[in-house]
Write a protein that holds these residues in place. Sequence first.
Motif: not given
Length: 139
Positions: A41, A44-45, A48, A51, A78, A82-83, A85-87
Amino acid sequence: MMKKLDNRGTAAFEFIMVFVPLFTLMFVIFDLGRYAITMQSLRTLASAGARAVMISCYTPAMLQNPPQSPAGCTGDPLSTAAKQNAAPFLYLGHLTPTLTVGASANNLTVTASQAQFTMLMPIWGTALDKPSASTQIPF
Protein backbone atom coordinates in the motif's frame (compact mmCIF):
# COMPACT_ATOMS: atom_id res chain seq x y z
CA MET A 1 1.72 -57.46 39.07
CA MET A 2 1.99 -54.25 37.06
CA LYS A 3 1.26 -50.93 38.58
CA LYS A 4 -1.21 -48.75 36.63
CA LEU A 5 0.30 -45.45 35.47
CA ASP A 6 -1.37 -42.17 36.39
CA ASN A 7 -2.31 -40.43 33.09
CA ARG A 8 -4.09 -37.44 34.54
CA GLY A 9 -3.03 -34.20 32.82
CA THR A 10 -1.61 -35.91 29.75
CA ALA A 11 -4.24 -34.46 27.42
CA ALA A 12 -3.71 -30.94 28.79
CA PHE A 13 0.06 -31.26 28.37
CA GLU A 14 -0.30 -32.50 24.78
CA PHE A 15 -2.74 -29.68 24.04
CA ILE A 16 -0.23 -27.09 25.26
CA MET A 17 2.59 -28.72 23.30
CA VAL A 18 0.57 -28.30 20.09
CA PHE A 19 -1.31 -25.09 20.95
CA VAL A 20 1.68 -22.81 21.67
CA PRO A 21 3.67 -23.44 18.44
CA LEU A 22 0.53 -23.53 16.30
CA PHE A 23 -0.83 -20.20 17.52
CA THR A 24 2.62 -18.60 17.50
CA LEU A 25 3.01 -19.61 13.86
CA MET A 26 -0.50 -18.38 13.08
CA PHE A 27 0.17 -14.95 14.62
CA VAL A 28 3.55 -14.69 12.88
CA ILE A 29 1.89 -15.36 9.52
CA PHE A 30 -0.83 -12.81 10.30
CA ASP A 31 1.75 -10.19 11.33
CA LEU A 32 3.96 -10.71 8.27
CA GLY A 33 0.91 -10.57 6.00
CA ARG A 34 -0.17 -7.30 7.60
CA TYR A 35 3.35 -5.92 7.06
CA ALA A 36 3.39 -7.05 3.41
CA ILE A 37 0.02 -5.43 2.71
CA THR A 38 1.20 -2.21 4.38
CA MET A 39 4.39 -2.13 2.30
CA GLN A 40 2.48 -2.74 -0.93
CA SER A 41 0.00 0.00 0.00
CA LEU A 42 2.90 2.38 0.72
CA ARG A 43 4.44 1.58 -2.67
CA THR A 44 1.07 2.26 -4.31
CA LEU A 45 0.74 5.57 -2.44
CA ALA A 46 4.29 6.62 -3.40
CA SER A 47 3.54 5.79 -7.04
CA ALA A 48 0.28 7.76 -6.95
CA GLY A 49 2.14 10.70 -5.41
CA ALA A 50 4.84 10.48 -8.09
CA ARG A 51 2.17 10.45 -10.79
CA ALA A 52 0.53 13.54 -9.29
CA VAL A 53 3.90 15.33 -9.13
CA MET A 54 4.59 14.47 -12.76
CA ILE A 55 1.19 15.75 -13.85
CA SER A 56 1.50 19.01 -11.92
CA CYS A 57 5.21 19.76 -12.46
CA TYR A 58 5.98 18.47 -15.93
CA THR A 59 4.34 21.28 -17.88
CA PRO A 60 5.18 22.06 -21.53
CA ALA A 61 6.94 25.26 -20.46
CA MET A 62 9.12 23.37 -17.99
CA LEU A 63 10.00 20.72 -20.55
CA GLN A 64 11.16 23.36 -23.05
CA ASN A 65 13.14 25.37 -20.47
CA PRO A 66 14.00 23.01 -17.61
CA PRO A 67 14.87 24.74 -14.34
CA GLN A 68 18.15 24.12 -12.55
CA SER A 69 16.39 22.64 -9.51
CA PRO A 70 13.07 20.82 -9.07
CA ALA A 71 12.54 22.58 -5.73
CA GLY A 72 9.19 24.08 -6.82
CA CYS A 73 7.58 20.62 -6.91
CA THR A 74 8.21 19.48 -3.35
CA GLY A 75 4.78 19.95 -1.73
CA ASP A 76 2.38 17.09 -0.93
CA PRO A 77 0.60 16.57 -4.27
CA LEU A 78 -2.36 14.50 -3.02
CA SER A 79 -5.35 15.37 -0.88
CA THR A 80 -6.38 13.11 1.99
CA ALA A 81 -9.28 11.74 -0.08
CA ALA A 82 -6.94 10.93 -2.98
CA LYS A 83 -4.57 9.14 -0.58
CA GLN A 84 -7.48 7.13 0.86
CA ASN A 85 -8.58 6.16 -2.66
CA ALA A 86 -5.05 5.10 -3.64
CA ALA A 87 -4.30 3.08 -0.49
CA PRO A 88 -7.35 2.52 1.74
CA PHE A 89 -5.65 -0.16 3.88
CA LEU A 90 -3.26 2.45 5.33
CA TYR A 91 -6.16 4.27 6.99
CA LEU A 92 -7.47 1.30 8.99
CA GLY A 93 -7.32 1.75 12.74
CA HIS A 94 -7.21 5.56 12.52
CA LEU A 95 -3.67 5.51 11.09
CA THR A 96 -2.61 8.24 8.68
CA PRO A 97 0.26 7.81 6.22
CA THR A 98 2.48 10.71 5.22
CA LEU A 99 3.62 11.56 1.72
CA THR A 100 6.70 13.72 1.28
CA VAL A 101 8.44 14.94 -1.85
CA GLY A 102 12.14 15.73 -1.61
CA ALA A 103 14.36 17.28 -4.26
CA SER A 104 17.98 16.58 -5.08
CA ALA A 105 20.11 17.84 -7.95
CA ASN A 106 18.39 16.01 -10.78
CA ASN A 107 15.52 13.97 -9.35
CA LEU A 108 12.55 14.07 -7.03
CA THR A 109 11.97 11.42 -4.39
CA VAL A 110 8.40 10.70 -3.31
CA THR A 111 8.29 8.86 0.03
CA ALA A 112 5.21 7.34 1.63
CA SER A 113 5.54 6.32 5.27
CA GLN A 114 3.38 4.97 8.08
CA ALA A 115 4.97 6.21 11.31
CA GLN A 116 2.30 4.77 13.64
CA PHE A 117 2.62 1.20 12.31
CA THR A 118 4.02 -1.37 14.75
CA MET A 119 4.27 -5.13 14.50
CA LEU A 120 2.04 -7.14 16.84
CA MET A 121 4.51 -9.89 17.71
CA PRO A 122 7.37 -8.82 19.98
CA ILE A 123 9.82 -11.21 18.28
CA TRP A 124 10.52 -8.66 15.52
CA GLY A 125 11.72 -5.95 17.89
CA THR A 126 11.49 -2.57 16.18
CA ALA A 127 13.14 -3.66 12.92
CA LEU A 128 9.89 -3.67 10.93
CA ASP A 129 8.17 -0.72 12.64
CA LYS A 130 7.57 2.55 10.78
CA PRO A 131 7.75 1.21 7.20
CA SER A 132 8.23 3.50 4.21
CA ALA A 133 8.51 3.22 0.43
CA SER A 134 10.04 5.64 -2.07
CA THR A 135 9.84 6.37 -5.77
CA GLN A 136 12.35 8.49 -7.66
CA ILE A 137 11.45 10.71 -10.59
CA PRO A 138 14.23 11.99 -12.86
CA PHE A 139 13.98 15.73 -13.39
